[in-house]
Design a protein around this motif. Structure first.
Motif, PDB file in Angstrom:
ATOM      1  N   THR A 179       0.861  -1.153  -0.053  1.00 45.03           N
ATOM      2  CA  THR A 179      -0.216  -0.130  -0.035  1.00 45.03           C
ATOM      3  C   THR A 179       0.797   1.419  -0.038  1.00 45.03           C
ATOM      4  O   THR A 179       0.368   2.416  -0.113  1.00 45.03           O
ATOM      5  CB  THR A 179      -0.908   0.075   1.277  1.00 45.03           C
ATOM      6  N   ASN A 180       1.919   1.197   0.263  1.00 41.83           N
ATOM      7  CA  ASN A 180       2.898   2.351   0.344  1.00 41.83           C
ATOM      8  C   ASN A 180       3.135   3.198  -0.713  1.00 41.83           C
ATOM      9  O   ASN A 180       3.156   2.641  -1.955  1.00 41.83           O
ATOM     10  CB  ASN A 180       4.242   1.958   1.008  1.00 41.83           C
ATOM     11  N   GLY A 181       2.900   4.513  -0.616  1.00 41.08           N
ATOM     12  CA  GLY A 181       3.089   5.228  -1.586  1.00 41.08           C
ATOM     13  C   GLY A 181       1.930   5.706  -2.438  1.00 41.08           C
ATOM     14  O   GLY A 181       1.832   6.564  -3.303  1.00 41.08           O
ATOM     15  N   THR A 182       0.851   4.734  -2.148  1.00 42.45           N
ATOM     16  CA  THR A 182      -0.744   4.851  -2.857  1.00 42.45           C
ATOM     17  C   THR A 182      -1.459   5.144  -1.920  1.00 42.45           C
ATOM     18  O   THR A 182      -2.035   6.331  -1.704  1.00 42.45           O
ATOM     19  CB  THR A 182      -0.810   4.028  -3.695  1.00 42.45           C
ATOM     20  N   GLU A 183      -1.590   4.108  -0.969  1.00 47.66           N
ATOM     21  CA  GLU A 183      -2.552   4.222   0.005  1.00 47.66           C
ATOM     22  C   GLU A 183      -2.025   4.467   1.476  1.00 47.66           C
ATOM     23  O   GLU A 183      -2.747   5.366   2.581  1.00 47.66           O
ATOM     24  CB  GLU A 183      -3.348   2.973   0.391  1.00 47.66           C
ATOM     25  N   THR A 184      -0.683   4.438   1.699  1.00 50.26           N
ATOM     26  CA  THR A 184      -0.341   4.919   3.057  1.00 50.26           C
ATOM     27  C   THR A 184       1.257   5.452   2.803  1.00 50.26           C
ATOM     28  O   THR A 184       1.516   5.535   1.719  1.00 50.26           O
ATOM     29  CB  THR A 184       0.017   3.460   3.727  1.00 50.26           C
ATOM     30  N   TYR A 185       1.456   5.973   3.870  1.00 50.57           N
ATOM     31  CA  TYR A 185       2.970   6.523   3.979  1.00 50.57           C
ATOM     32  C   TYR A 185       3.994   5.334   3.599  1.00 50.57           C
ATOM     33  O   TYR A 185       3.504   4.385   3.524  1.00 50.57           O
ATOM     34  CB  TYR A 185       3.286   7.041   5.480  1.00 50.57           C
ATOM     35  N   ARG A 186       5.424   5.719   3.188  1.00 53.07           N
ATOM     36  CA  ARG A 186       6.070   4.829   2.611  1.00 53.07           C
ATOM     37  C   ARG A 186       6.749   3.463   3.551  1.00 53.07           C
ATOM     38  O   ARG A 186       7.012   2.727   2.961  1.00 53.07           O
ATOM     39  CB  ARG A 186       7.491   5.503   2.137  1.00 53.07           C
ATOM     40  N   PRO A 233      -0.662  -6.124   0.051  1.00 54.04           N
ATOM     41  CA  PRO A 233      -0.956  -4.903   0.694  1.00 54.04           C
ATOM     42  C   PRO A 233      -1.435  -5.149   2.071  1.00 54.04           C
ATOM     43  O   PRO A 233      -1.920  -6.468   2.372  1.00 54.04           O
ATOM     44  CB  PRO A 233      -2.135  -4.279  -0.027  1.00 54.04           C
ATOM     45  N   ARG A 235      -3.656  -3.503   4.435  1.00 53.84           N
ATOM     46  CA  ARG A 235      -4.734  -2.760   4.719  1.00 53.84           C
ATOM     47  C   ARG A 235      -5.273  -2.533   6.126  1.00 53.84           C
ATOM     48  O   ARG A 235      -6.417  -2.871   6.442  1.00 53.84           O
ATOM     49  CB  ARG A 235      -5.808  -2.688   3.620  1.00 53.84           C
ATOM     50  N   ARG A 239      -2.611   5.343   7.827  1.00 51.41           N
ATOM     51  CA  ARG A 239      -2.447   5.585   6.436  1.00 51.41           C
ATOM     52  C   ARG A 239      -1.452   6.836   6.333  1.00 51.41           C
ATOM     53  O   ARG A 239      -0.657   6.417   5.620  1.00 51.41           O
ATOM     54  CB  ARG A 239      -3.772   5.576   5.813  1.00 51.41           C
TER      55      ARG A 239
END
Length: 245
Positions: A179-186, A233, A235, A239
């Motif tokens: 999910t990093n970079g799109t839904e969450t921090y890296r 991911p 989830r 986030r």
């Protein structure tokens, strides 16, 4: 208190901490000093290392001519608060400013809704004598004792999570996921409960939380080691930081 209520109480406490007047979003600068006095932006006086782990400020005007900060000492100059930051013997002066725009605009921490399915059974395998290379966001690396690995299944695939111990003694992990970079921090941090005597433990990804560097780029957070980077991911947990206008 039920599962969801406990999570919401935790989430509320995280938001209070993050948005506090001198909380993580207030960090304005981290200043790596030398023994020669130098100016620090936004702060009166000249600042230098003392040579014994402290920081000395001079020419401070109405606050006094000289002050020395060590350990957990703090100093308020106007609204700004000065603190000592010691990274394995490297000492910096940190400046917290509640009027930093990102602190004033802090609104909330976006998070996934809590789900019991993200409480995953695992087995903790201690790794006495083993170390792991930890690389911070500024590129500096150091060796840290590895407390152990947690073995579990993620999306039907066997996985492992390397964990270290915090200065307070608790288990903790740094991980990245799909999910990093799109839904969450890296990347995110994750506290781990102390395993039972047989090594059994539950990994609660609902408690995954943002590192301090999500609130200010002046932190030098540790990044996930290679083995803690998952393509699947996850989830669950926090986030991203939400800023108002």
């Amino acid at each position: 208190m039920g599962f969801e209520d406990e999570w919401r109480a935790w989430h509320d406490s995280r938001e209070r901490y993050a948005g506090a007047e001198y909380g993580p979003a207030a960090l304005e600068s981290t200043n790596w000093l030398i023994t020669e006095p130098a100016a620090v932006e936004g702060v009166p006086g000249l600042w230098a290392l003392t040579g014994d782990g402290g920081i000395r400020g001079s020419d401070l005007g109405t606050t006094g001519s000289v002050v020395t900060l060590r350990g957990r000492d703090t100093l308020r100059l106007g609204r700004r608060e000065l603190r000592v930051f010691d990274r394995r013997g490297e000492v910096a002066l940190r400046v917290f400013n509640p009027r930093r725009p990102e602190r004033e605009r802090f609104s909330a921490i976006d998070a996934y809704p809590p789900r019991k399915g993200w409480r995953i059974a695992a087995v903790f395998e201690p790794t006495p004598g083993e170390t792991i290379t930890v690389t911070s966001v500024d590129g500096r690396s150091h060796e840290s004792d590895l407390a152990g690995r947690l073995r579990f299944t993620l999306d039907g695939v066997a996985a492992a999570l390397a964990a270290t111990r915090t200065p307070q003694g608790g288990l903790s992990a740094v991980f990245a996921d799909g999910t990093n970079g799109t839904e969450t921090y890296r990347f995110r941090f994750l506290p781990i409960e102390e395993p039972a005597s047989d090594g059994s433990v539950v990994i609660d990804f609902n408690r995954a939380y943002l590192p301090p560097c999500a609130f200010s780029d002046q932190y030098v957070c540790p990044q996930p080691p290679p083995g803690n980077r998952f393509s699947a991911p996850i989830r669950a947990g926090e986030r991203a930081v939400v800023l108002g206008r």
